[in-house]
Design a protein around this motif. Structure first.
Motif, PDB file in Angstrom:
ATOM      1  N   ARG A  33       0.840  -1.203   0.000  1.00 37.58           N
ATOM      2  CA  ARG A  33       0.000   0.000   0.000  1.00 37.58           C
ATOM      3  C   ARG A  33       0.875   1.252   0.000  1.00 37.58           C
ATOM      4  NH1 ARG A  33      -4.626   0.550   4.483  1.00 37.58           N
ATOM      5  NH2 ARG A  33      -5.336  -1.273   3.306  1.00 37.58           N
ATOM      6  N   HIS A  34       1.980   1.197   0.758  1.00 40.72           N
ATOM      7  CA  HIS A  34       2.900   2.336   0.827  1.00 40.72           C
ATOM      8  C   HIS A  34       3.476   2.636  -0.556  1.00 40.72           C
ATOM      9  CE1 HIS A  34       5.792   5.119   2.512  1.00 40.72           C
ATOM     10  NE2 HIS A  34       6.801   4.415   2.024  1.00 40.72           N
ATOM     11  N   GLN A  35       3.897   1.607  -1.283  1.00 39.41           N
ATOM     12  CA  GLN A  35       4.442   1.806  -2.622  1.00 39.41           C
ATOM     13  C   GLN A  35       3.394   2.358  -3.576  1.00 39.41           C
ATOM     14  OE1 GLN A  35       5.877  -2.240  -3.177  1.00 39.41           O
ATOM     15  NE2 GLN A  35       8.004  -1.537  -3.174  1.00 39.41           N
ATOM     16  N   LEU A  36       2.169   1.868  -3.462  1.00 34.34           N
ATOM     17  CA  LEU A  36       1.094   2.361  -4.336  1.00 34.34           C
ATOM     18  C   LEU A  36       0.815   3.841  -4.078  1.00 34.34           C
ATOM     19  CD1 LEU A  36      -1.346  -0.689  -4.220  1.00 34.34           C
ATOM     20  CD2 LEU A  36      -0.022   0.106  -6.198  1.00 34.34           C
ATOM     21  N   LEU A  37       0.843   4.242  -2.809  1.00 40.69           N
ATOM     22  CA  LEU A  37       0.645   5.654  -2.477  1.00 40.69           C
ATOM     23  C   LEU A  37       1.762   6.515  -3.068  1.00 40.69           C
ATOM     24  CD1 LEU A  37      -0.550   5.432   1.248  1.00 40.69           C
ATOM     25  CD2 LEU A  37      -1.903   6.155  -0.737  1.00 40.69           C
ATOM     26  N   LEU A  38       3.010   6.026  -2.975  1.00 42.15           N
ATOM     27  CA  LEU A  38       4.136   6.769  -3.525  1.00 42.15           C
ATOM     28  C   LEU A  38       4.062   6.832  -5.052  1.00 42.15           C
ATOM     29  CD1 LEU A  38       7.060   5.442  -1.292  1.00 42.15           C
ATOM     30  CD2 LEU A  38       5.975   7.689  -1.195  1.00 42.15           C
ATOM     31  N   LEU A  39       3.638   5.743  -5.671  1.00 45.28           N
ATOM     32  CA  LEU A  39       3.454   5.739  -7.117  1.00 45.28           C
ATOM     33  C   LEU A  39       2.377   6.743  -7.538  1.00 45.28           C
ATOM     34  CD1 LEU A  39       3.620   1.896  -7.814  1.00 45.28           C
ATOM     35  CD2 LEU A  39       5.186   3.608  -8.722  1.00 45.28           C
ATOM     36  N   GLY A  40       1.300   6.797  -6.756  1.00 41.13           N
ATOM     37  CA  GLY A  40       0.242   7.764  -7.046  1.00 41.13           C
ATOM     38  C   GLY A  40       0.728   9.196  -6.921  1.00 41.13           C
ATOM     39  N   ILE A  67       7.462  14.391  -7.035  1.00 39.69           N
ATOM     40  CA  ILE A  67       8.322  13.373  -7.632  1.00 39.69           C
ATOM     41  C   ILE A  67       9.560  13.148  -6.780  1.00 39.69           C
ATOM     42  CG2 ILE A  67       9.800  12.840  -9.613  1.00 39.69           C
ATOM     43  CD1 ILE A  67       7.753  14.214 -11.398  1.00 39.69           C
ATOM     44  N   VAL A  68      10.179  14.250  -6.342  1.00 42.75           N
ATOM     45  CA  VAL A  68      11.425  14.155  -5.565  1.00 42.75           C
ATOM     46  C   VAL A  68      11.202  13.436  -4.239  1.00 42.75           C
ATOM     47  CG1 VAL A  68      13.151  15.488  -4.309  1.00 42.75           C
ATOM     48  CG2 VAL A  68      12.536  16.144  -6.638  1.00 42.75           C
ATOM     49  N   LEU A  69      10.189  13.861  -3.488  1.00 46.84           N
ATOM     50  CA  LEU A  69       9.949  13.268  -2.169  1.00 46.84           C
ATOM     51  C   LEU A  69       9.487  11.813  -2.283  1.00 46.84           C
ATOM     52  CD1 LEU A  69       8.238  16.263  -0.327  1.00 46.84           C
ATOM     53  CD2 LEU A  69      10.554  15.398  -0.007  1.00 46.84           C
ATOM     54  N   ALA A  70       8.625  11.534  -3.254  1.00 47.34           N
ATOM     55  CA  ALA A  70       8.169  10.156  -3.428  1.00 47.34           C
ATOM     56  C   ALA A  70       9.322   9.259  -3.851  1.00 47.34           C
ATOM     57  CB  ALA A  70       7.051  10.109  -4.473  1.00 47.34           C
ATOM     58  N   SER A  71      10.179   9.759  -4.738  1.00 47.07           N
ATOM     59  CA  SER A  71      11.339   8.989  -5.171  1.00 47.07           C
ATOM     60  C   SER A  71      12.295   8.756  -4.013  1.00 47.07           C
ATOM     61  CB  SER A  71      12.059   9.727  -6.303  1.00 47.07           C
ATOM     62  OG  SER A  71      13.197   9.017  -6.714  1.00 47.07           O
ATOM     63  N   LEU A  72      12.496   9.776  -3.209  1.00 45.05           N
ATOM     64  CA  LEU A  72      13.382   9.654  -2.048  1.00 45.05           C
ATOM     65  C   LEU A  72      12.851   8.611  -1.075  1.00 45.05           C
ATOM     66  CD1 LEU A  72      15.838  10.692  -0.505  1.00 45.05           C
ATOM     67  CD2 LEU A  72      14.388  12.486   0.465  1.00 45.05           C
ATOM     68  N   LYS A  73      11.549   8.637  -0.819  1.00 45.17           N
ATOM     69  CA  LYS A  73      10.930   7.689   0.111  1.00 45.17           C
ATOM     70  C   LYS A  73      11.044   6.255  -0.400  1.00 45.17           C
ATOM     71  CE  LYS A  73       8.967  10.301   3.395  1.00 45.17           C
ATOM     72  NZ  LYS A  73       9.214  10.096   4.842  1.00 45.17           N
ATOM     73  N   ILE A  74      10.792   6.065  -1.698  1.00 46.80           N
ATOM     74  CA  ILE A  74      10.788   4.702  -2.221  1.00 46.80           C
ATOM     75  C   ILE A  74      12.206   4.143  -2.287  1.00 46.80           C
ATOM     76  CG2 ILE A  74      11.032   4.981  -4.738  1.00 46.80           C
ATOM     77  CD1 ILE A  74       8.476   3.170  -4.907  1.00 46.80           C
ATOM     78  N   ASN A  75      13.210   5.020  -2.491  1.00 42.71           N
ATOM     79  CA  ASN A  75      14.598   4.572  -2.505  1.00 42.71           C
ATOM     80  C   ASN A  75      15.106   4.269  -1.106  1.00 42.71           C
ATOM     81  OD1 ASN A  75      15.914   4.426  -5.166  1.00 42.71           O
ATOM     82  ND2 ASN A  75      15.171   6.507  -5.368  1.00 42.71           N
ATOM     83  N   ARG A  76      14.716   5.072  -0.132  1.00 41.10           N
ATOM     84  CA  ARG A  76      15.178   4.856   1.239  1.00 41.10           C
ATOM     85  C   ARG A  76      14.548   3.608   1.840  1.00 41.10           C
ATOM     86  NH1 ARG A  76      15.574  10.324   4.729  1.00 41.10           N
ATOM     87  NH2 ARG A  76      16.575   8.816   6.104  1.00 41.10           N
ATOM     88  N   ALA A  77      13.412   3.202   1.274  1.00 42.77           N
ATOM     89  CA  ALA A  77      12.745   2.001   1.781  1.00 42.77           C
ATOM     90  C   ALA A  77      13.397   0.724   1.288  1.00 42.77           C
ATOM     91  CB  ALA A  77      11.280   2.011   1.367  1.00 42.77           C
ATOM     92  N   LYS A  78      14.262   0.843   0.262  1.00 38.24           N
ATOM     93  CA  LYS A  78      14.901  -0.349  -0.295  1.00 38.24           C
ATOM     94  C   LYS A  78      16.026  -0.823   0.610  1.00 38.24           C
ATOM     95  CE  LYS A  78      14.137   0.977  -5.117  1.00 38.24           C
ATOM     96  NZ  LYS A  78      14.780   1.420  -6.339  1.00 38.24           N
ATOM     97  N   SER A  79      16.307  -2.093   0.561  1.00 35.10           N
ATOM     98  CA  SER A  79      17.436  -2.642   1.301  1.00 35.10           C
ATOM     99  C   SER A  79      18.715  -2.256   0.590  1.00 35.10           C
ATOM    100  CB  SER A  79      17.338  -4.166   1.378  1.00 35.10           C
ATOM    101  OG  SER A  79      16.149  -4.539   2.039  1.00 35.10           O
ATOM    102  N   PRO A  80      19.794  -1.925   1.340  1.00 37.88           N
ATOM    103  CA  PRO A  80      21.052  -1.568   0.705  1.00 37.88           C
ATOM    104  C   PRO A  80      21.603  -2.731  -0.114  1.00 37.88           C
ATOM    105  CG  PRO A  80      21.052  -1.006   3.047  1.00 37.88           C
ATOM    106  CD  PRO A  80      19.849  -1.855   2.805  1.00 37.88           C
ATOM    107  N   ASP A  81      22.123  -2.396  -1.306  1.00 37.89           N
ATOM    108  CA  ASP A  81      22.726  -3.409  -2.149  1.00 37.89           C
ATOM    109  C   ASP A  81      24.240  -3.348  -2.008  1.00 37.89           C
ATOM    110  OD1 ASP A  81      20.329  -2.669  -4.674  1.00 37.89           O
ATOM    111  OD2 ASP A  81      20.357  -4.338  -3.282  1.00 37.89           O
ATOM    112  N   PRO A  82      24.941  -4.470  -2.090  1.00 35.69           N
ATOM    113  CA  PRO A  82      26.391  -4.443  -2.016  1.00 35.69           C
ATOM    114  C   PRO A  82      26.969  -3.803  -3.257  1.00 35.69           C
ATOM    115  CG  PRO A  82      25.631  -6.655  -2.551  1.00 35.69           C
ATOM    116  CD  PRO A  82      24.407  -5.830  -2.288  1.00 35.69           C
TER     117      PRO A  82
END
Length: 323
Positions: free
Chosen positions: A136-143, A286-301
């Motif tokens: 639901r969080h991702q859908l809200l950010l996509l919206g 766009i900026v804030l939603a993108s920032l939120k969705i990126n910060r929610a991702k797990s760090p990649d090596p």
């Protein structure tokens, strides 16, 4: 009598100092990325010619750096990894073509902001290809991002030029997302080498589309094209990869927004282009939603893959070399 060899003490790395250095490196890389559009426009070349010479000069710069650093020894490249890197490179180079065509059809500012819908396209691609469930969080950010995109476009249906430019920018973002999905599957190879493979692949891919006859009157434009290869593909990638090893994912996501900010300022300062009031309302969405969705991702090596920036090339280290 037993002799002992003196051991040189290893100076411990201060994590705070390392993070400060990484911050400076990534900020510098993103500022360089923000000037990319100026180099493209000032070269005066077509999008295909610009990308062809970018990958050509970029391959020379990255190849020289990798050789000087000894990265070709114990490279870890297998036929499968080579194939994945080549496929990711095909997506990357045509991503650049569409982005640079977006610069031609509309402004650098508008194209750059639309291009930064990449994280959301990546989420949608993952949902379609890997059947990943959207929360639901991702859908809200996509919206929120979609609403921001509608506001930022700020064009009427009859405004064909801007609509075409937005379409090119979205196509570039989609290809960027596809490259991300492919490149994330490569492990155990230095990102510099994967980036080198990607630009090398671009040379034969773009050769049929390059118009060398049109380059006869380029003149000073060659300096801008060389800059795109050496500065925006060689130096910028080296700075980004060095920074990623020192910074947490959340900070990378924040600093990456230096790129669109600088791009918008540069577009205004050099060409007088600016986003209108209504369009400006969509930028923070766009900026804030993108920032939120990126910060929610797990760090990649980062050290073991080409996962990064760009795009330019989007903000989080889950995105490859696309700028």
């Amino acid at each position: 009598m037993t002799s002992t060899t003196p051991v040189t003490p290893v100076t411990p790395v201060n994590p705070v100092t390392a993070e400060h250095k990484g911050t400076a490196q990534l900020t510098a890389a993103m500022m360089l990325s923000g000037t990319l559009g100026i180099f493209v426009v000032e070269s005066g070349a077509s999008a295909f010619n610009v990308v062809f010479f970018r990958v050509l000069f970029g391959a020379l710069a990255l190849g020289a750096y990798a050789f000087a650093r000894g990265y070709f020894r114990d490279h870890g490249i297998t036929p499968k990894k080579l194939g994945l890197a080549a496929l990711g490179g095909a997506f990357i180079v045509f991503n650049w073509v569409f982005l640079f065509k977006a610069y031609e059809a509309t402004s650098i500012s508008l194209a750059t902001v639309v291009y930064h819908t990449q994280p959301f396209l990546l989420v949608l691609l993952s949902a379609v290809i890997f059947r990943e469930r959207l929360t639901r969080h991702q859908l809200l950010l996509l919206g929120a991002a979609f609403a921001g995109l509608v506001l930022v476009s700020g064009v009427r249906p009859g405004d064909l030029g801007s609509l075409t430019g937005i379409g090119f920018a979205l196509a570039a973002a989609l290809l960027y997302g596809l490259s991300t999905l492919v490149t994330k599957r490569i492990t155990g190879v230095r990102p510099h080498l994967i980036a080198l493979i990607q630009v090398l692949v671009g040379i034969p891919l773009l050769l049929p589309f390059a118009d060398f006859g049109a380059m006869s009157g380029t003149g000073a434009g060659w300096g801008w094209l060389i800059g795109l290869g050496v500065i925006h593909t060689g130096l910028m990638y080296v700075l980004m990869y060095a920074a990623y090893a020192k910074l947490p994912t959340a900070k990378i996501a924040v600093l990456a927004f230096t790129y669109p900010a600088v791009a918008m300022v540069a577009d205004w300062a050099v060409y007088g282009h600016h986003i209108g009031l209504v369009q400006a309302l969509g930028v923070p969405l766009i900026v804030l939603a993108s920032l939120k969705i990126n910060r929610a991702k797990s760090p990649d090596p980062v050290a073991g893959s080409a996962a990064s920036a760009t795009p330019l090339p989007a903000p989080a280290p889950a995105v490859p070399t696309a700028r």
